[in-house]
Design an enzyme around this catalytic site. Structure first.
Site, short mmCIF file in Angstrom:
data_model
loop_
_atom_site.label_atom_id
_atom_site.label_comp_id
_atom_site.label_asym_id
_atom_site.label_seq_id
_atom_site.Cartn_x
_atom_site.Cartn_y
_atom_site.Cartn_z
N LYS A 192 0.85 -1.20 0.00
CA LYS A 192 0.00 0.00 0.00
C LYS A 192 0.88 1.23 0.00
CE LYS A 192 -1.93 2.95 2.38
NZ LYS A 192 -1.73 4.30 1.77
N GLY A 245 6.48 4.84 8.31
CA GLY A 245 5.65 6.04 8.37
C GLY A 245 5.80 6.71 9.72
N GLU A 268 8.98 1.16 11.10
CA GLU A 268 10.08 2.11 10.83
C GLU A 268 9.44 3.48 10.89
OE1 GLU A 268 13.22 1.29 10.19
OE2 GLU A 268 12.93 -0.87 10.07
N CYS A 303 13.37 10.61 7.36
CA CYS A 303 13.15 10.08 8.70
C CYS A 303 14.39 10.29 9.56
CB CYS A 303 12.81 8.61 8.61
SG CYS A 303 13.98 7.68 7.63
N GLU A 402 8.93 15.93 15.30
CA GLU A 402 9.43 15.77 13.93
C GLU A 402 8.72 16.78 13.02
OE1 GLU A 402 8.28 12.19 11.72
OE2 GLU A 402 10.40 11.98 11.17
P1 NAD Z 1 2.07 8.34 7.73
O1 NAD Z 1 2.23 7.60 8.99
O2 NAD Z 1 1.06 9.43 7.66
O3 NAD Z 1 1.69 7.35 6.54
C1 NAD Z 1 2.49 6.24 6.22
C2 NAD Z 1 1.63 5.22 5.49
O4 NAD Z 1 0.62 4.75 6.37
C3 NAD Z 1 0.90 5.78 4.27
O5 NAD Z 1 0.84 4.81 3.26
C4 NAD Z 1 -0.49 6.06 4.82
O6 NAD Z 1 -1.49 6.05 3.84
C5 NAD Z 1 -0.66 4.91 5.78
N1 NAD Z 1 -1.65 5.17 6.83
C6 NAD Z 1 -2.02 6.36 7.35
N2 NAD Z 1 -3.00 6.17 8.28
C7 NAD Z 1 -3.23 4.86 8.35
C8 NAD Z 1 -4.12 4.05 9.11
N3 NAD Z 1 -4.95 4.57 9.99
N4 NAD Z 1 -4.07 2.71 8.92
C9 NAD Z 1 -3.22 2.15 8.04
N5 NAD Z 1 -2.38 2.86 7.28
C10 NAD Z 1 -2.37 4.20 7.43
O7 NAD Z 1 3.51 8.88 7.34
P2 NAD Z 1 3.93 9.74 6.07
O8 NAD Z 1 3.52 11.16 6.32
O9 NAD Z 1 3.48 9.08 4.84
O10 NAD Z 1 5.52 9.60 6.11
C11 NAD Z 1 6.32 10.38 6.91
C12 NAD Z 1 6.75 9.62 8.14
O11 NAD Z 1 7.45 8.43 7.76
C13 NAD Z 1 7.71 10.39 8.99
O12 NAD Z 1 7.33 10.29 10.33
C14 NAD Z 1 9.04 9.70 8.75
O13 NAD Z 1 9.96 9.84 9.79
C15 NAD Z 1 8.62 8.30 8.54
N6 NAD Z 1 9.66 7.53 7.84
C16 NAD Z 1 10.40 6.63 8.54
C17 NAD Z 1 11.41 5.90 7.91
C18 NAD Z 1 12.24 4.90 8.64
O14 NAD Z 1 12.91 4.12 7.99
N7 NAD Z 1 12.23 4.88 9.96
C19 NAD Z 1 11.65 6.11 6.55
C20 NAD Z 1 10.88 7.04 5.87
C21 NAD Z 1 9.88 7.74 6.52
#
Ligand code: NAD
Ligand code: MN
Length: 499
Positions: A192, A245, A268, A303, A402
């Protein structure tokens, strides 16, 4: 070819690039069952790129059923590792062959500079798939040192159906950090992508089939988090969710698992990484360059961004002067211009979040040393200048939360213990760095930092061979390296009585 002409070139190609917009389930594209779509926006212009299938629970059911069927059939899950290797190497090769098209799609979809998509995102995604492919016929299982009249095999078996939920900051690369180890170990995957950047995942799905992945082994369900994402994470027939995320949504993954089938959850999540610069740093110029790149690269949408500069008070001014200079030279530009180093923020919402943090820094009493403004507004796109705050204290929001934008928070310290205390004083623990010419200080601080990756005298050491992931609320489990394969396999003990 001149610079102008090169960017004209990318603009011309952008007008004709073919975008896949339907879900990919069981080896073919199909619209969402509801017929619904969502809009995909180019953050550099604010204009619509296309409409994409908006998947919900029914589509996820279909994808999971296809993934399960493929898994049970065994054409992939029980294929000889050397044969899986061949398919995945071809998959990786196809991603490389389509580098220009995929890089262009990534840049149009999420606003990062085309130079970065071309040279970093797409090659690294291909590399992740190839590296795990190459590994899979070289890892052995174990025999336990039991009593003489028994033989105990300790083997790893694929988890089954893996749900991969990924963010938008490195759309194809984050997906590939999951696909590489999950597919290599024989799983079926339902991916997804983020609703903000679904396009490259949709395109590579068919490259997987072209490479020889059996239908159903790799499915892509574009859609929102609260629809497609939630359905996948709650699904009773998904064995494992690999999530990248935010920490807020990561915590929900644990709830979904508890409410459904106790599926494995690998997280992650976010970061607020400290870049600790000691007074005895060997090369201030280098440290400043790394500090700037660490927070401004990818528009700060990293991230592991070096979002807190924790610097000894005696060298703060010298460091900041250089960082501000570098920031000014990195003014945001057209992502399709190959000379651009800073692109657009992914969407309007994220732009408002970043500007809100900048406002909160100002009001909270931090000193704005440079940047702080939305720019290039006339383009319709979402651009923010590299922004540097000084005089930040650990009670401020911009010190703890963040931001996920090009905003640096500078905090000073007087001695090593204070530096470590400040560095560790957040709920995150993804990355950290220490700069010192004293080997003992460097090692002592590196040991004391609670983070999954600690850089010493750099802020960019990166390779597919090393584990990447977080301590504390930055997550669990690790992407990259052979350790990543643990997430997608179950340990089995087979005890054979020989008496
Ligand atoms: P997000 O948590 O908003 O979304 C991530 C994913 O989860 C998306 O595909 C989103 O559609 C999905 N999602 C959102 N709500 C959901 C729910 N209720 N149920 C299931 N899935 C859901 O994050 P974002 O804004 O897309 O990405 C940014 C974040 O990702 C930052 O916090 C960043 O630090 C993190 N990140 C971490 C790493 C790592 O390796 N640790 C790498 C890249 C990004
Ligand atoms: Mn987009």
């Amino acid at each position: 070819m001149g610079r102008k002409q090169e960017s004209l070139n990318w603009h011309a190609r952008a007008a004709t690039v073919a975008l896949r917009t339907e879900a990919f389930i069981d080896g073919r594209y199909r619209p969402a069952i509801s017929g619904e779509t969502f809009e995909c926006v180019n953050p550099a212009t604010g204009k619509s790129l296309t409409q994409v299938a908006s998947c919900a629970a029914a589509d996820v059911d279909l994808a999971v059923a296809g993934a399960r069927r493929a898994f049970e059939a065994g054409h992939w899950s029980r294929m000889a590792p050397a044969a899986r290797k061949k398919v995945l190497l071809r998959f990786s090769e196809l991603i490389r062959e389509h580098r220009d098209e995929l890089a262009l799609t990534e840049t149009l979809d999420m606003g990062k500079p085309i130079t970065d998509s071309l040279n970093i995102d797409i090659p690294a995604a291909a590399r992740s798939i190839a590296w795990f492919a190459e590994a899979i016929d070289k890892v052995y299982d174990q025999i336990a040192p039991t009593q003489h009249d028994a033989l105990a095999l300790v083997t790893r078996e694929p988890a089954g159906v893996v749900g991969a939920i990924v963010p938008w900051n490195f759309p194809l690369l984050m997906a590939s950090w999951k696909l590489g180890p999950a597919l290599a170990t024989g799983n079926s995957v339902v991916l997804k992508p983020s609703e903000k950047s679904p396009l490259t995942a949709l395109r590579v799905a068919e490259l997987g089939i072209e490479a020889g992945l059996p239908a159903g082994v790799l499915n892509v369900v574009p859609g929102f988090g609260h629809t497609a994402g939630e359905a996948l994470a709650l699904h009773m027939d998904v064995d494992c969710v690999a999530f990248t995320g935010s920490t807020r949504i990561g915590k929900r993954m644990l709830e979904y698992s508890g409410r459904s089938n106790m599926k494995r959850v690998w997280l992650e999540c976010g970061g607020k990484s400290p870049n600790v610069v000691m007074a005895d740093v060997a090369d201030l110029e280098r440290a400043a360059n790394a500090a700037a790149a660490g927070i401004f690269f990818n528009q700060g949408e990293m991230c592991s961004a070096a979002s807190r500069l924790v610097v000894h008070e005696s060298i703060r001014d010298a460091m900041l002067e250089k960082i501000v200079q570098i920031g000014r030279a990195m003014a945001p530009g057209d992502p399709l211009d190959p000379a651009t180093r800073l692109g657009a923020i992914v969407d309007r919402t994220q732009l408002d979040t970043v500007l809100g943090f900048i406002e909160s820094g100002r009001r909270g009493g931090a000193r704005l040393r440079s940047g702080g403004q939305r720019v290039r507004e006339e383009t319709g796109g979402y651009f923010v200048e590299p922004t540097v705050f000084d005089g930040v204290t650990m009670d401020m929001k911009i010190a703890r939360e963040e931001i996920f934008g090009p905003v640096l928070s500078t905090i000073t310290f007087k001695d090593v213990d204070e530096a470590v205390r400040i560095a560790n004083d957040v709920s995150y623990g993804l990355a950290a760095a220490v700069w010192s010419r004293d080997i003992t200080t460097a090692h002592r601080v590196a040991k004391a930092l609670r983070a999954g990756t600690v850089y010493v005298n750099c802020y960019d050491g990166d390779d597919i061979t090393v584990p990447f992931g977080g301590f504390k609320q930055s997550g669990n489990g690790r992407d990259k390296s052979l350790h990543a394969m643990d997430k997608y396999t179950e340990l089995k003990t087979t005890w054979i009585d020989l008496s």
